[in-house]
Structure formats: structure tokens, C-alpha cells
Scaffold this active site. Structure first.
Site, PDB file in Angstrom:
ATOM      1  N   LYS A 178       0.860  -1.183   0.000  1.00  0.00           N
ATOM      2  CA  LYS A 178       0.000   0.000   0.000  1.00  0.00           C
ATOM      3  C   LYS A 178       0.893   1.228   0.000  1.00  0.00           C
ATOM      4  O   LYS A 178       1.917   1.257   0.718  1.00  0.00           O
ATOM      5  CB  LYS A 178      -0.893  -0.023   1.239  1.00  0.00           C
ATOM      6  CG  LYS A 178      -1.911   1.103   1.330  1.00  0.00           C
ATOM      7  CD  LYS A 178      -2.768   0.941   2.586  1.00  0.00           C
ATOM      8  CE  LYS A 178      -3.842   1.992   2.722  1.00  0.00           C
ATOM      9  NZ  LYS A 178      -4.658   1.810   3.946  1.00  0.00           N
ATOM     10  N   SER A 185      -9.548   1.700   3.055  1.00  0.00           N
ATOM     11  CA  SER A 185      -8.691   2.460   2.179  1.00  0.00           C
ATOM     12  C   SER A 185      -7.654   1.621   1.437  1.00  0.00           C
ATOM     13  O   SER A 185      -7.078   2.106   0.464  1.00  0.00           O
ATOM     14  CB  SER A 185      -7.967   3.547   2.965  1.00  0.00           C
ATOM     15  OG  SER A 185      -7.096   2.981   3.933  1.00  0.00           O
ATOM     16  N   SER A 242      -9.631  -0.653   7.257  1.00  0.00           N
ATOM     17  CA  SER A 242      -9.054  -0.425   5.923  1.00  0.00           C
ATOM     18  C   SER A 242      -8.319  -1.611   5.334  1.00  0.00           C
ATOM     19  O   SER A 242      -7.954  -1.572   4.154  1.00  0.00           O
ATOM     20  CB  SER A 242      -8.113   0.781   5.952  1.00  0.00           C
ATOM     21  OG  SER A 242      -8.854   1.975   5.926  1.00  0.00           O
TER      22      SER A 242
END
Lengths: 490, 96
Positions: A82, A157, A181
Site C-alpha cells: 500500500k 482504504s 481499511s
């Protein structure tokens, strides 16, 4: 071996092929590059990737193995990151214009540990800007699509991380979970995602959103793969003063010596209004599976967590975010406004140009929460409610080993469906958020599909630092079902 | 305190050193009013006998030995600087 066979194989199977020298890391990496080139113009999971660097590291891994110096199961396996976790020399954008040109000057602790284990950092995965969001729609760069239905969000996210694993672009990925997330995108994309106990994994080199809630967590295709990746990144770190000196067992070995049955709790408040019928049905079927394998199922109550977690979360998380994001001032790094009349004007303009709408909204909200006259009414009260939320769970854990719950109220929603209503988006985190407030570990595993073909996730909530048991409970379900044999058609 | 669900958006934006357009002020005021009305429900909870939780697993007094460690080189530290000169970050004029 054909690429099409490789790209959906669990990481543990890839590791076995590498160990048996039936597959080279270069072959595997080339297959992932080819897959990413073939599908990522539609999925758009990646912000960027460096093929030459990944192949160079794959060649180094193959050389180690040829010399009899392989470093363990992860050696030669690509891991997606990420775009919020630092890898030295690679971009670190947080999917924000503010950091569009930022290059990490050092490795996060998790990155160093994975490099030491021989893993290959593979690409920078899209996310909601600064990890603020539940759909990856808040990325400043582009919208990541759900590989199961390109008109739907991948969740967020960590949407890029979940989408990349689901689409066969990476066998393993690291995300971060502040309010769900990792778990919610794992659920939306039909992969496994774990949020560890707060403090188990070092946050050093993770760009801070809400420091008392953030944890890095693994995403993968199987529970065993998540166990393998967790084992490599967990452990106390002197560079993170909030990391906890808890022992790190061999999670993969523990999976095999914990057969159950377990006492499992079902929070009655999590199955009421707002839960989609198909999602609720899939989770209920999973509960019945556990009952059928000899587990004792008990109804438990989380009265404060179920009613007040979202409210407490959006006070605490925005307050901490407003403080953490004060560092982006256009001075030493990050976006700098071109025409500023002085230092203070530089702050105002750089921040206005660098941040997107959701980040601005949360900075404003958090600043309000912490401002004079409001601190006691909001922030301090929310922290007290946080104590009560934690007590809810600790009370339940006096009776049961873990809790079974939905991950999200619905399966993946359409792109744009909730984008204009922040409160509706915030409420989609209702089942995940309380774990961050209480510091507890939670895992999302695939537990079926809607009639429309969208994945549904089961959330299993564990006791603090009992990840080994949590993973074993998750694996028991996974072994009784064949969901992981289904893949999106791209 | 004014209506607790109103945000004084100019005051807060100034504290946050964040320039907002008129459109942003209008939109955020409305959206954050919704959020504030929602979080008002915390007022229902009796917290009179409750200690706040700042961290889920409190660790107290984490000390590090006072030993010099190598840091970033000047070059690495300045790599992301928007503007630099003579190993320093250049900023607009601060004091007239």
C-alpha cells in the site's frame, strides 16, 4: 508452468515450488508483471511499479537459492505495498497530490524485515488519500475497480492492495487498518485480510493517520499465507515506542496444532437493521458451520461498541489526523504552492493545493474537536467511551475465545454511490471500527457470494495478541469451504 | 458555546492553516454539521466514572539508551525538499 496457473496460487504453494526449484523467482515475477500489464489498465490497483527493480531482486533471490542460502519461505516472493508504507528509494505518495513526488529516504521496519526475509517489494498500491476512506474513491490519482465487478469499488482504504491480490497481480500485500481499511477491502474483493492487535506490528515507516488506531496488516489468498506474512512483520521494534514486547509464535506451525473446537460469540447487535440480507445470510451460514463442527456458539452483547463506536472513532481519528497532518506545510518536503507571500501564506496555500476534499474535511473536523471549548465535550468524552467499548469486548472474552460478525453491512457498492455523503460512507465501517478503538485483532475471510456474484466476508474478532488462535479459527472455516477456488474474470 | 453542531469554519480553517474556497466552506459546513449531529449521541453515555483510553495497551516510560546513531545524510534529507541551496531548505521570507 503457465502464467495462468501461477497467478492465483496461494503464496505458500509458490514458496514450496520455489523451495523445490520447480519455479524461479524470476519466472514468478515475470508472470506477475505480465498479469499486471494485462489487467491493471482496468483494475488500476497500482499507483506505480518498478519492473527492473523487482526482476533484479528476483535474480538475487534465485542466486541465493542456487547457492544454498535461501532465507526462508518468503525468499523470492513479491509483496505489494500500500502506498503508505516506506520502501527506500521508491515513491511514497499516500495517493495524495501532497506527496506525489515524494521518495522514501528509508525503509519502514516491516519493509526491512521483509527484505531480510528475501521478499521482493512489488509496486505501490492505490488507496484513499492518506488512508481516509472506505472505497479508494478518495485517491487523488485514479479510481481502483473491484476485480469482481469493475463498476464497483474495491473497498478502502487499502483498495489497491485487496484488488491486486484478488486480480492475480500480487500473491501477498501489506495494507494498513485504522478503522477497517484492511478487512473491508479484503471482504469486498474476496481475499483474506488481517488487522493485528495494536502494537504487534511496528508502525515505523507507516505514514501516520491516527496513531493510536493505525496498524499494518497482511492481505493474501489464504489464511496460511496471511499467517506467513504476519510472522515475518510482527514483533517489538525499538523505533516504535507503541510497539508491544509480545512474543511472536510461528503462526504457520500454530495453525496445525490448534484443531478447536472453540467457544465463539455472536454479537447480537451486529445482526440488526442496516445489515444486508444476503450478507447476513452468508455470515449466519458460517456461524452454523462452526456450530456443526462442535464449536459452542453463544450470543454476546456489545452495547456500547455497537451504538457508539462510529461516533467515538470519527472524533478520535480526525483529531489525531489533524495533528499528524500538520506536518505537511510545504517547507521541507511535499507539495509547495508556487506563489506564497510569506511563510504562513505558504502553509495555507500548499495545504489547500496538496490535500483533497476528504482529507480537508477530516482536518477541519479534527481541528474543531480539539479546539478550545470543545476538547472536553468531544475528544475527552470519546476517549472515555473508548474505555467502555474496550470493556464490552473484554467482558465478552471472559466467555468466548473469539467473536463472529459481518465485516461490512453490504457487499461492494457502486462507484459514486456514497461519494457525496460522508456520513453514509463512515457508517459503512460500523462493524470494523470498534476493533481499532479496542486495539483488538480481526480477520476478514471469504464466506460466500451474493446472487450478483460479489464476495462476502466473515469477520472473526480475536483476543489481544491471540492471533495464532484467531488464524486457526479462520483456517477451520476456510478448509471446510472452497471459496478460494473462485477467481474474478478479467 | 454556540449551537454545538455548528462549525465556525473560518476560525477552524485558520487554526488548521488551510485555505478553503467559499464553495468548500459551504459544503464542509453542511457535511460536518451532519457528522456533528451524529456524534452528539455520545452525550447519552454516562462516562462520569470512566477513565479515558488513549492507547489500547498502555506502555509507560519507554526509554531509549542515549547512544548516537547514524542519521540520514544531508543529501538524503534534502532529497524531497521543494527548494534548496547550500545544503539548506529555501523558504519564503519569514521576518521583514
Amino acid at each position: 508452468m503457465a502464467d495462468s496457473e501461477l497467478i492465483f496460487k496461494p503464496a505458500a504453494e509458490l514458496a514450496a515450488l520455489l523451495a523445490a526449484k520447480q519455479l524461479s523467482s524470476v519466472e514468478l515475477t515475470q508472470a506477475l508483471i505480465a498479469r499486471t500489464r494485462a489487467v491493471d489498465d482496468r483494475v488500476r490497483a497500482f499507483n506505480s511499479f518498478d519492473e527492473a527493480d523487482a526482476l533484479a531482486q528476483a535474480r538475487a533471490s534465485d542466486a541465493r537459492r542456487a547457492a544454498g542460502q535461501a532465507r526462508g519461505a518468503l525468499d523470492g516472493l513479491p509483496v505489494g505495498f500500500k502506498d503508505v508504507i516506506a520502501v527506500a528509494g521508491q515513491p511514497l505518495t499516500c495517493s495524495s497530490r501532497m506527496l506525489a513526488n515524494f521518495v522514501s529516504p528509508y525503509d519502514a521496519t516491516v519493509t526491512r524485515k521483509l527484505k531480510d526475509a528475501g521478499a521482493i517489494p512489488w509496486g505501490r498500491l492505490n488507496m484513499d488519500e492518506f488512508a481516509m476512506g472506505s472505497s479508494t474513491e478518495n485517491s487523488a490519482f485514479h479510481q481502483t475497480a473491484n476485480p469482481w465487478d469493475l463498476e464497483r469499488v474495491p473497498g478502502g482504504s487499502s483498495g489497491g492492495a485487496a484488488a491486486a491480490v484478488a486480480a492475480g497481480e500480487a500473491p501477498l500485500a501489506l495494507g494498513s487498518d485504522t478503522g477497517g481499511s484492511v478487512r473491508q477491502p479484503a471482504s469486498f474483493c474476496g481475499v483474506v485480510g488481517l488487522k493485528p492487535t495494536y502494537g504487534l506490528v511496528s508502525r515505523y515507516g507507516l505514514v501516520a493517520f491516527a496513531s493510536s488506531l493505525d496498524q499494518i496488516g497482511p492481505l493474501a489468498r489464504t489464511v496460511e499465507d496471511v499467517a506467513m506474512l504476519l510472522g515475518a512483520i510482527a514483533g517489538h521494534d525499538p523505533l516504535d515506542s507503541t510497539s508491544y514486547p509480545a512474543p511472536v509464535p510461528d503462526y504457520c506451525a500454530e495453525l496445525r496444532v490448534r484443531p478447536g473446537p472453540w467457544k465463539l460469540g455472536v454479537p447480537k447487535e451486529y445482526f440488526g437493521a442496516g445489515l444486508d440480507a444476503e450478507v447476513g445470510g452468508a455470515v449466519q451460514a458460517a456461524i452454523e458451520f462452526y456450530r456443526g463442527t462442535g464449536c459452542e456458539i453463544r450470543e454476546v452483547s456489545l452495547p456500547v461498541a455497537s451504538s457508539y463506536a462510529v461516533a467515538a472513532y470519527y472524533i478520535i481519528a480526525t483529531a489525531e489526523a489533524s495533528s499528524n497532518l500538520a506536518r505537511y506545510d510545504g517547507v521541507r518536503y511535499g507539495h509547495r504552492a508556487a506563489e506564497a507571500t510569506g511563510a504562513v501564506d505558504l502553509y495555507f496555500k500548499s495545504r489547500a493545493e496538496g490535500f483533497g476534499p476528504e482529507v480537508k474535511r477530516r482536518i477541519i473536523l479534527g481541528t474543531h474537536m480539539l479546539s478550545s471549548g470543545y476538547y472536553d465535550a468531544y475528544y475527552l468524552r470519546a476517549q472515555k467511551v473508548r474505555t467502555l467499548i474496550r470493556n464490552d469486548f473484554l467482558r465478552a472474552f471472559q466467555e468466548v475465545d473469539a467473536l463472529l460478525a459481518p465485516v461490512a453491512p453490504t457487499a461492494a457498492f457502486k462507484i459514486g454511490e456514497k461519494a457525496s455523503d460522508p456520513l453514509a460512507m463512515y457508517l459503512s465501517d460500523i462493524y470494523t471500527i470498534s476493533l481499532n478503538l479496542a486495539g483488538l485483532p480481526g480477520i476478514s475471510i471469504p464466506c460466500g457470494f451474493t446472487r450478483g456474484g460479489l464476495p462476502v466476508g466473515l469477520q472473526i474478532i480475536g483476543q489481544p495478541f491471540q492471533e495464532a488462535r484467531l488464524l486457526a479459527i479462520a483456517r477451520a472455516y476456510e478448509q471446510g469451504h472452497g471459496w478460494r477456488g473462485r477467481h474474478p474474470t478479467l | 458555546m454556540a449551537n454545538p453542531t455548528d462549525i465556525d469554519i473560518d476560525y477552524v480553517a485558520n487554526l488548521a492553516r488551510l485555505a478553503l474556497t467559499a464553495q468548500e466552506k459551504e459544503t464542509f459546513s453542511r457535511q460536518l454539521g451532519d457528522v456533528l449531529r451524529y456524534v452528539e449521541k455520545l452525550g447519552e453515555v454516562d462516562v462520569s466514572q470512566v477513565e479515558p483510553t488513549a492507547h489500547a495497551f498502555p506502555l509507560c516510560n519507554i526509554w531509549a539508551d542515549d547512544v548516537p546513531q547514524p542519521g540520514l545524510s544531508v543529501e538524503a534529507a534534502l532529497r524531497n525538499a521543494p527548494e534548496q541551496r547550500d545544503n539548506m531548505v529555501v523558504v519564503p521570507i519569514v521576518v521583514e
